[in-house]
Motif scaffolding. Structure first.
Motif, PDB file in Angstrom:
ATOM      1  N   LEU A   1      -0.239 -13.607   3.772  1.00 49.92           N
ATOM      2  CA  LEU A   1      -0.226 -12.298   3.989  1.00 49.92           C
ATOM      3  C   LEU A   1       0.614 -12.006   5.122  1.00 49.92           C
ATOM      4  N   ARG A   2       1.539 -10.890   4.874  1.00 48.78           N
ATOM      5  CA  ARG A   2       2.447 -10.272   5.681  1.00 48.78           C
ATOM      6  C   ARG A   2       2.074  -9.358   6.719  1.00 48.78           C
ATOM      7  N   THR A   3       2.382  -9.205   7.853  1.00 47.11           N
ATOM      8  CA  THR A   3       1.806  -8.419   9.041  1.00 47.11           C
ATOM      9  C   THR A   3       3.088  -7.778   9.812  1.00 47.11           C
ATOM     10  N   THR A   4       2.645  -7.334  10.972  1.00 49.10           N
ATOM     11  CA  THR A   4       3.561  -6.591  11.629  1.00 49.10           C
ATOM     12  C   THR A   4       4.682  -7.584  12.149  1.00 49.10           C
TER      13      THR A   4
ATOM     14  N   SER B   1      -2.379  -8.022   2.711  1.00 51.02           N
ATOM     15  CA  SER B   1      -0.844  -8.116   3.136  1.00 51.02           C
ATOM     16  C   SER B   1      -0.359  -6.614   3.538  1.00 51.02           C
ATOM     17  N   GLY B   2       0.309  -6.654   4.548  1.00 53.66           N
ATOM     18  CA  GLY B   2       0.716  -5.383   4.892  1.00 53.66           C
ATOM     19  C   GLY B   2      -0.166  -4.656   6.033  1.00 53.66           C
ATOM     20  N   GLY B   3      -1.243  -5.320   6.534  1.00 49.65           N
ATOM     21  CA  GLY B   3      -2.058  -4.737   7.482  1.00 49.65           C
ATOM     22  C   GLY B   3      -1.568  -4.815   8.991  1.00 49.65           C
ATOM     23  N   PRO B   4      -1.833  -3.958   9.696  1.00 52.14           N
ATOM     24  CA  PRO B   4      -1.250  -3.957  11.139  1.00 52.14           C
ATOM     25  C   PRO B   4      -2.014  -5.364  11.802  1.00 52.14           C
TER      26      PRO B   4
ATOM     27  N   SER C   1      -6.023  -5.813  12.891  1.00 48.36           N
ATOM     28  CA  SER C   1      -6.537  -7.128  12.342  1.00 48.36           C
ATOM     29  C   SER C   1      -7.110  -8.084  13.323  1.00 48.36           C
TER      30      SER C   1
ATOM     31  N   TRP D   1      -5.903  -1.098   6.162  1.00 45.81           N
ATOM     32  CA  TRP D   1      -5.404  -1.087   4.968  1.00 45.81           C
ATOM     33  C   TRP D   1      -4.035  -0.593   4.880  1.00 45.81           C
ATOM     34  N   ARG D   2      -3.192  -1.174   4.167  1.00 44.17           N
ATOM     35  CA  ARG D   2      -1.678  -1.220   4.255  1.00 44.17           C
ATOM     36  C   ARG D   2      -0.807   0.086   4.251  1.00 44.17           C
ATOM     37  N   SER D   3      -1.824   0.861   3.048  1.00 43.42           N
ATOM     38  CA  SER D   3      -1.201   2.194   2.592  1.00 43.42           C
ATOM     39  C   SER D   3      -2.329   3.248   2.203  1.00 43.42           C
TER      40      SER D   3
END
Length: 397
Positions: A69-72, A31-34, A38, A97-99
């Motif tokens: 999983l949330r993305t862009t 989650s949070g990956g661009p 991806s 990776w998101r951060s």
């Protein structure tokens, strides 16, 4: 450019465990990956292009944590597989990776470690390198990531040999790429390693990208500082250096401005940026030369003087080492890709006998020829594998 090492055969010789298949590629999403990063391995390994001469892979899309999983853009993704599916893959790709400041889930790290121990090829695209580093898979190995995050990766994982110049690094069973579009370069390299140049070329044509790119990340670097250095006393010294690149000074000068010995300054600078101060200074001078070659009519000799190099010979040597071409060849290639009418003289500086600067342009994006050799680190190629197995068919380019 390539680099071979005697250390790689041991890693490359590790065989897959019985339940893993070389043609199966697992893509690990968080989650949070661009979404762009991806989507790269999903498109390369998940679409049937056998009609174009591209062998099949079997794709497994795996969630590295509980979904959705949330993305862009607020989109939500639901991965059809979980971490357990990684146990069947011969290649595992972590596209992002998101951060870079938060640790990945331990369950995902354990799955990556097991996959590596069982002979799987592990791939990190862009910030996915941080996940591989957190799993300990990059310890003592060469690696790269997005140039903007390379200093942070080097600082956080000092046992990783981070090279921010590379588009991708092939260390046999562990591979990493630079940021964003460099993930395509690495995925094409994997197809080329598995199935040869013809298959990789056919895939590149379908993706409408060069089959190989020359040059590394240097042409895309900017002069911004890592976030960690912003509040440090050394930030003032670094800012001064960037404002005075046209002057001839060395690291001793910077150390004196910081009221430190050279040895202390070197150690402190490296701990903050992940780079030796001398290499950083040379890189900044080369970047400044690159900008002047793109945006002015200064001769190469004049560019050398305006970037603090002691001679044009020094500029040419460092420029070629970092960008893979001579200053004159780089300028010619850059201008060949710009319409002649775009090069308007600046009325404030276009005086008689004075160089005529070109108008400001977007960040350097001089694309290399499609048949150029990629600037990369590759220690030992993976052995050629079998053709892919059938799976779901998806209509796409």
């Amino acid at each position: 450019m390539s680099h071979d090492s005697a250390a790689a055969p041991e890693a490359a010789a590790r065989k897959l465990s019985g339940r893993r298949r070389k043609e199966i590629v697992a893509v690990l999403l968080f989650s949070g990956g661009p979404i762009f990063e991806s989507s790269i391995p999903l498109s390369v390994f998940g679409i049937d292009r056998q009609d174009a001469g591209v062998p099949r892979y079997r794709l497994l899309v795996c969630a590295g944590e509980e979904g959705p999983l949330r993305t862009t853009g607020g989109l939500e993704l639901t991965a059809p597989q979980g971490l357990e599916a990684i146990s069947r893959a011969g290649t595992v790709v972590v596209p992002a990776w998101r951060s870079i400041t938060s640790p990945p889930p331990e369950e995902a790290l354990d799955a990556l470690r097991r996959a590596h121990e069982e002979g799987a090829r592990i791939v990190g695209l862009c910030t996915g390198a941080f996940v591989l580093a957190a799993a300990g898979l990059l310890d003592g190995r060469p690696a790269t990531t997005h140039w903007m995050y390379a200093p942070t990766l080097a600082k956080r994982y000092p046992s990783v040999h981070v090279d921010p110049r590379e588009l991708f690094v092939d260390d046999g069973d562990v591979l990493t790429s630079a940021g964003t579009a460099a993930g395509i370069d690495l995925c094409l390299h994997i197809v080329r390693t598995d199935h040869g140049n013809e298959a990789a070329g056919a895939l590149a044509r379908r993706l409408v990208v060069p089959p190989r790119r020359s040059g590394g990340q240097e042409r895309y670097l900017d002069r911004s500082l890592p976030e960690e250095i912003g509040a440090d006393p050394l930030a003032e010294v670094v800012a001064w250096a960037l404002e005075h690149l046209h002057e001839q000074f060395d690291v001793e000068t910077l150390a004196a401005r910081a009221y430190m010995s050279r040895r202390t300054f070197d150690r402190r600078f490296r701990s903050l940026t992940g780079s030796a101060p001398l290499q950083w200074l040379i890189t900044q001078r080369v970047l400044q030369a690159q900008r002047l070659l793109e945006t002015s009519d200064y001769s190469v000799d004049e560019v050398a003087g305006r970037c603090g190099f002691r001679s044009p010979v020094a500029l040419r040597g460092h420029f070629r080492r970092q960008l893979g071409s001579s200053p004159a060849a780089y300028r010619a290639a850059y201008r060949a890709r710009r319409p002649q009418g775009d090069r308007q003289p600046d009325p404030d500086t276009a005086t008689a006998g004075a160089p005529r600067p070109l108008p400001p342009s977007d960040p350097p994006t001089a694309l290399p020829p499609e048949n150029a050799v990629p600037f990369q680190t590759r220690r030992t190629p993976m052995p050629a594998g079998a053709a892919g197995v059938p799976g779901q068919r998806t209509a796409a380019p």
